[in-house]
Motif scaffolding. Structure first.
Motif, PDB file in Angstrom:
ATOM      1  N   ILE A 101       9.971  14.170   7.885  1.00 35.73           N
ATOM      2  CA  ILE A 101      10.589  12.849   7.998  1.00 35.73           C
ATOM      3  C   ILE A 101       9.550  11.844   8.482  1.00 35.73           C
ATOM      4  CG2 ILE A 101      12.351  11.494   9.203  1.00 35.73           C
ATOM      5  CD1 ILE A 101      13.492  13.325   7.108  1.00 35.73           C
ATOM      6  N   ASN A 102       9.570  10.648   7.896  1.00 39.26           N
ATOM      7  CA  ASN A 102       8.659   9.567   8.247  1.00 39.26           C
ATOM      8  C   ASN A 102       7.208   9.907   7.921  1.00 39.26           C
ATOM      9  OD1 ASN A 102       8.678   6.850   9.246  1.00 39.26           O
ATOM     10  ND2 ASN A 102       7.583   7.557  11.061  1.00 39.26           N
ATOM     11  N   THR A 103       7.010  10.624   6.828  1.00 44.04           N
ATOM     12  CA  THR A 103       5.664  10.939   6.348  1.00 44.04           C
ATOM     13  C   THR A 103       5.595  10.644   4.852  1.00 44.04           C
ATOM     14  OG1 THR A 103       6.183  13.246   5.805  1.00 44.04           O
ATOM     15  CG2 THR A 103       5.408  12.786   8.052  1.00 44.04           C
ATOM     16  N   TYR A 104       4.377  10.432   4.364  1.00 44.64           N
ATOM     17  CA  TYR A 104       4.196  10.236   2.928  1.00 44.64           C
ATOM     18  C   TYR A 104       4.638  11.482   2.156  1.00 44.64           C
ATOM     19  CZ  TYR A 104       1.415   6.054   3.921  1.00 44.64           C
ATOM     20  OH  TYR A 104       1.000   4.817   4.330  1.00 44.64           O
ATOM     21  N   SER A 105       4.337  12.642   2.700  1.00 41.25           N
ATOM     22  CA  SER A 105       4.713  13.888   2.024  1.00 41.25           C
ATOM     23  C   SER A 105       6.218  13.998   1.862  1.00 41.25           C
ATOM     24  CB  SER A 105       4.177  15.092   2.808  1.00 41.25           C
ATOM     25  OG  SER A 105       2.774  15.055   2.899  1.00 41.25           O
ATOM     26  N   GLY A 106       6.954  13.576   2.879  1.00 43.88           N
ATOM     27  CA  GLY A 106       8.408  13.644   2.810  1.00 43.88           C
ATOM     28  C   GLY A 106       8.985  12.746   1.739  1.00 43.88           C
ATOM     29  N   VAL A 107       8.358  11.587   1.534  1.00 41.92           N
ATOM     30  CA  VAL A 107       8.830  10.662   0.502  1.00 41.92           C
ATOM     31  C   VAL A 107       8.466  11.173  -0.880  1.00 41.92           C
ATOM     32  CG1 VAL A 107       8.732   8.309  -0.373  1.00 41.92           C
ATOM     33  CG2 VAL A 107       8.632   8.714   2.092  1.00 41.92           C
ATOM     34  N   ILE A 108       7.242  11.701  -1.025  1.00 43.16           N
ATOM     35  CA  ILE A 108       6.716  12.032  -2.349  1.00 43.16           C
ATOM     36  C   ILE A 108       7.198  13.375  -2.858  1.00 43.16           C
ATOM     37  CG2 ILE A 108       4.563  12.476  -3.607  1.00 43.16           C
ATOM     38  CD1 ILE A 108       3.181  10.513  -1.716  1.00 43.16           C
ATOM     39  N   ILE A 109       7.484  14.325  -1.973  1.00 41.95           N
ATOM     40  CA  ILE A 109       7.709  15.707  -2.393  1.00 41.95           C
ATOM     41  C   ILE A 109       8.848  15.844  -3.403  1.00 41.95           C
ATOM     42  CG2 ILE A 109       9.295  16.274  -0.492  1.00 41.95           C
ATOM     43  CD1 ILE A 109       7.877  19.015  -0.380  1.00 41.95           C
ATOM     44  N   VAL A 110       9.877  15.012  -3.287  1.00 43.97           N
ATOM     45  CA  VAL A 110      11.005  15.121  -4.218  1.00 43.97           C
ATOM     46  C   VAL A 110      10.720  14.409  -5.538  1.00 43.97           C
ATOM     47  CG1 VAL A 110      12.639  15.273  -2.318  1.00 43.97           C
ATOM     48  CG2 VAL A 110      12.166  13.043  -3.331  1.00 43.97           C
ATOM     49  N   MET A 111       9.579  13.735  -5.621  1.00 41.34           N
ATOM     50  CA  MET A 111       9.237  12.983  -6.833  1.00 41.34           C
ATOM     51  C   MET A 111       8.200  13.697  -7.690  1.00 41.34           C
ATOM     52  SD  MET A 111       8.767   9.280  -4.983  1.00 41.34           S
ATOM     53  CE  MET A 111      10.098   8.479  -4.063  1.00 41.34           C
ATOM     54  N   MET A 112       7.805  14.894  -7.300  1.00 38.73           N
ATOM     55  CA  MET A 112       6.679  15.549  -7.956  1.00 38.73           C
ATOM     56  C   MET A 112       7.037  16.245  -9.261  1.00 38.73           C
ATOM     57  SD  MET A 112       4.004  14.930  -6.117  1.00 38.73           S
ATOM     58  CE  MET A 112       2.799  16.181  -6.494  1.00 38.73           C
ATOM     59  N   ALA A 113       8.290  16.305  -9.603  1.00 37.51           N
ATOM     60  CA  ALA A 113       8.693  16.960 -10.849  1.00 37.51           C
ATOM     61  C   ALA A 113       9.803  16.159 -11.509  1.00 37.51           C
ATOM     62  CB  ALA A 113       9.167  18.392 -10.576  1.00 37.51           C
ATOM     63  N   SER A 114       9.836  16.205 -12.825  1.00 35.79           N
ATOM     64  CA  SER A 114      10.855  15.478 -13.579  1.00 35.79           C
ATOM     65  C   SER A 114      11.225  16.270 -14.820  1.00 35.79           C
ATOM     66  CB  SER A 114      10.352  14.085 -13.968  1.00 35.79           C
ATOM     67  OG  SER A 114      11.252  13.460 -14.869  1.00 35.79           O
ATOM     68  N   ALA A 115      12.487  16.685 -14.906  1.00 36.66           N
ATOM     69  CA  ALA A 115      12.949  17.421 -16.084  1.00 36.66           C
ATOM     70  C   ALA A 115      12.926  16.536 -17.320  1.00 36.66           C
ATOM     71  CB  ALA A 115      14.365  17.945 -15.840  1.00 36.66           C
ATOM     72  N   THR A 116      13.199  15.262 -17.145  1.00 36.09           N
ATOM     73  CA  THR A 116      13.220  14.339 -18.286  1.00 36.09           C
ATOM     74  C   THR A 116      11.847  14.226 -18.919  1.00 36.09           C
ATOM     75  OG1 THR A 116      14.997  13.053 -17.256  1.00 36.09           O
ATOM     76  CG2 THR A 116      13.745  11.991 -19.022  1.00 36.09           C
ATOM     77  N   TYR A 117      10.819  14.023 -18.098  1.00 32.50           N
ATOM     78  CA  TYR A 117       9.467  13.892 -18.638  1.00 32.50           C
ATOM     79  C   TYR A 117       8.971  15.214 -19.213  1.00 32.50           C
ATOM     80  CZ  TYR A 117       9.540   9.430 -16.192  1.00 32.50           C
ATOM     81  OH  TYR A 117       9.871   8.160 -15.768  1.00 32.50           O
ATOM     82  N   MET A 118       9.377  16.327 -18.608  1.00 22.00           N
ATOM     83  CA  MET A 118       9.020  17.631 -19.157  1.00 22.00           C
ATOM     84  C   MET A 118       9.608  17.805 -20.553  1.00 22.00           C
ATOM     85  SD  MET A 118      10.069  20.895 -19.976  1.00 22.00           S
ATOM     86  CE  MET A 118      11.654  21.051 -19.179  1.00 22.00           C
ATOM     87  N   PHE A 119      10.854  17.397 -20.720  1.00 20.34           N
ATOM     88  CA  PHE A 119      11.508  17.507 -22.024  1.00 20.34           C
ATOM     89  C   PHE A 119      10.814  16.621 -23.060  1.00 20.34           C
ATOM     90  CE2 PHE A 119      14.726  15.768 -24.963  1.00 20.34           C
ATOM     91  CZ  PHE A 119      15.071  16.934 -25.631  1.00 20.34           C
ATOM     92  N   TRP A 121       0.837  -1.206   0.000  1.00 23.69           N
ATOM     93  CA  TRP A 121       0.000   0.000   0.000  1.00 23.69           C
ATOM     94  C   TRP A 121       0.871   1.254   0.000  1.00 23.69           C
ATOM     95  CZ3 TRP A 121      -4.056   2.624  -1.072  1.00 23.69           C
ATOM     96  CH2 TRP A 121      -4.313   3.839  -0.431  1.00 23.69           C
ATOM     97  N   ASN A 122       1.919   1.272   0.820  1.00 29.57           N
ATOM     98  CA  ASN A 122       2.806   2.434   0.864  1.00 29.57           C
ATOM     99  C   ASN A 122       3.438   2.692  -0.498  1.00 29.57           C
ATOM    100  OD1 ASN A 122       2.293   2.748   3.595  1.00 29.57           O
ATOM    101  ND2 ASN A 122       4.120   1.644   4.250  1.00 29.57           N
ATOM    102  N   SER A 123       3.965   1.646  -1.121  1.00 27.46           N
ATOM    103  CA  SER A 123       4.607   1.805  -2.424  1.00 27.46           C
ATOM    104  C   SER A 123       3.594   2.238  -3.482  1.00 27.46           C
ATOM    105  CB  SER A 123       5.281   0.499  -2.848  1.00 27.46           C
ATOM    106  OG  SER A 123       6.424   0.250  -2.071  1.00 27.46           O
ATOM    107  N   PHE A 124       2.402   1.650  -3.432  1.00 28.08           N
ATOM    108  CA  PHE A 124       1.380   1.998  -4.424  1.00 28.08           C
ATOM    109  C   PHE A 124       0.969   3.456  -4.287  1.00 28.08           C
ATOM    110  CE2 PHE A 124      -3.036   2.296  -5.875  1.00 28.08           C
ATOM    111  CZ  PHE A 124      -2.915   1.769  -7.154  1.00 28.08           C
ATOM    112  N   LEU A 125       0.753   3.906  -3.058  1.00 30.56           N
ATOM    113  CA  LEU A 125       0.361   5.299  -2.826  1.00 30.56           C
ATOM    114  C   LEU A 125       1.448   6.250  -3.307  1.00 30.56           C
ATOM    115  CD1 LEU A 125      -1.682   7.294  -1.569  1.00 30.56           C
ATOM    116  CD2 LEU A 125      -0.432   7.051   0.582  1.00 30.56           C
ATOM    117  N   ILE A 126       2.695   5.964  -2.949  1.00 32.27           N
ATOM    118  CA  ILE A 126       3.810   6.821  -3.342  1.00 32.27           C
ATOM    119  C   ILE A 126       3.965   6.847  -4.864  1.00 32.27           C
ATOM    120  CG2 ILE A 126       6.320   7.027  -3.274  1.00 32.27           C
ATOM    121  CD1 ILE A 126       6.135   5.942  -0.362  1.00 32.27           C
TER     122      ILE A 126
END
Length: 275
Positions: free
Chosen positions: A136-154, A72-77
């Protein structure tokens, strides 16, 4: 078709099948080993298939670790992170494709430059930032750095450039604004490439290991890639449960691939034709 051409096609097809078998053989062995007893796993010469179906490996996985919670954690993230990447990347790509603003080329080159920075170089900085934000130790902390991607934008920007600006001009004549043109016309026209990016991003985030390991410190926040290491005991390594756990966590990635298979192939074909 000539005999020589037929032979070349046959040899090429045979080579592709052989390479495919080599690539998929570790997955086949992983699934097979998950049903092997300790005796089958330690047999010599090694067995490719179990002598009988041994289900205790799966029982061990689900009783010794909270695997359902890890899944569930991995799926949500993976889902939230992928959705965030699609939204931010597509909006940024739209701006760099259709809008005119000061410093457009400069900022585009800056974003492209971030693609050259290895992700591991940013881990310490990202960790300090997330810690200062008390995530730290929150879903937001794990996900926040994954919310943008220069590669996909390109990738999306290059795709949007292949779409004629006349569509946008016609939409504006009919009273559409930028946001309505983006949501009602551009996104439906780009479903194939968006599906390809969704698959790639989901699988990448599903399999991420190092970042969730650093920013989570409680068992109920672990992801599958981190949680599966709990099956390695200090006194010995029991391969059966490990293979069973790996087999279970492969299922979501395989399902996502099969669900979006047609869109993925269409996106690859579209990219090849327009590239």
């Amino acid at each position: 078709m000539s005999t020589a051409g037929t032979m070349r096609n046959f040899l090429f097809s045979t080579l592709c099948v052989i390479i495919g078998i080599i690539v998929i053989s570790p997955v086949i062995y992983c699934v097979s080993a998950s049903f092997m007893s300790p005796g089958d796993l330690s047999a010599f010469p090694p067995r490719w298939f179990p002598s009988h179906v041994f289900l205790d490996n799966y029982k061990t996985v689900f009783t010794s670790t909270p695997l359902v919670r890890f899944i569930w954690n991995s799926f949500l993230i993976a889902i939230v992170g992928t959705a965030g990447r699609l939204i931010t990347s597509s909006l940024a790509a739209y701006a760099f494709s259709f809008l005119e603003f000061k410093g457009k080329k400069f900022w585009f080159l800056v974003i492209l430059g971030t693609m050259m920075i290895p992700g591991d170089m940013l881990i310490i900085t990202n960790y300090i930032t997330v810690a200062n934000m008390k995530l730290i130790n929150t879903y937001s902390g794990v996900i926040i750095v994954m919310m943008a991607s220069a590669t996909y934008m390109f990738i999306l920007r290059q795709h949007f450039l292949t779409i004629s600006r006349e569509y946008r001009d016609a939409a504006f004549i009919d009273g559409c604004g930028d946001f309505r043109f983006f949501t009602n016309m551009l996104v439906p026209m780009s479903r194939s490439i968006l599906a390809s990016i969704f698959i790639a991003s989901f699988i990448a985030l599903w399999n991420t290991y190092l970042w969730p390991l650093l920013v989570t410190n409680s068992e109920h926040m672990r992801t599958v890639q981190v949680g599966i290491t709990m099956l390695q005991f200090s006194e010995s390594v029991i391969y059966g449960p490990i293979m069973a756990g790996v087999t279970v966590i492969l299922i979501p990635s395989i399902l996502i691939f099969f669900i979006f298979q047609k869109q993925l192939v269409r996106g690859i074909t579209l990219g090849g034709l327009k590239g």
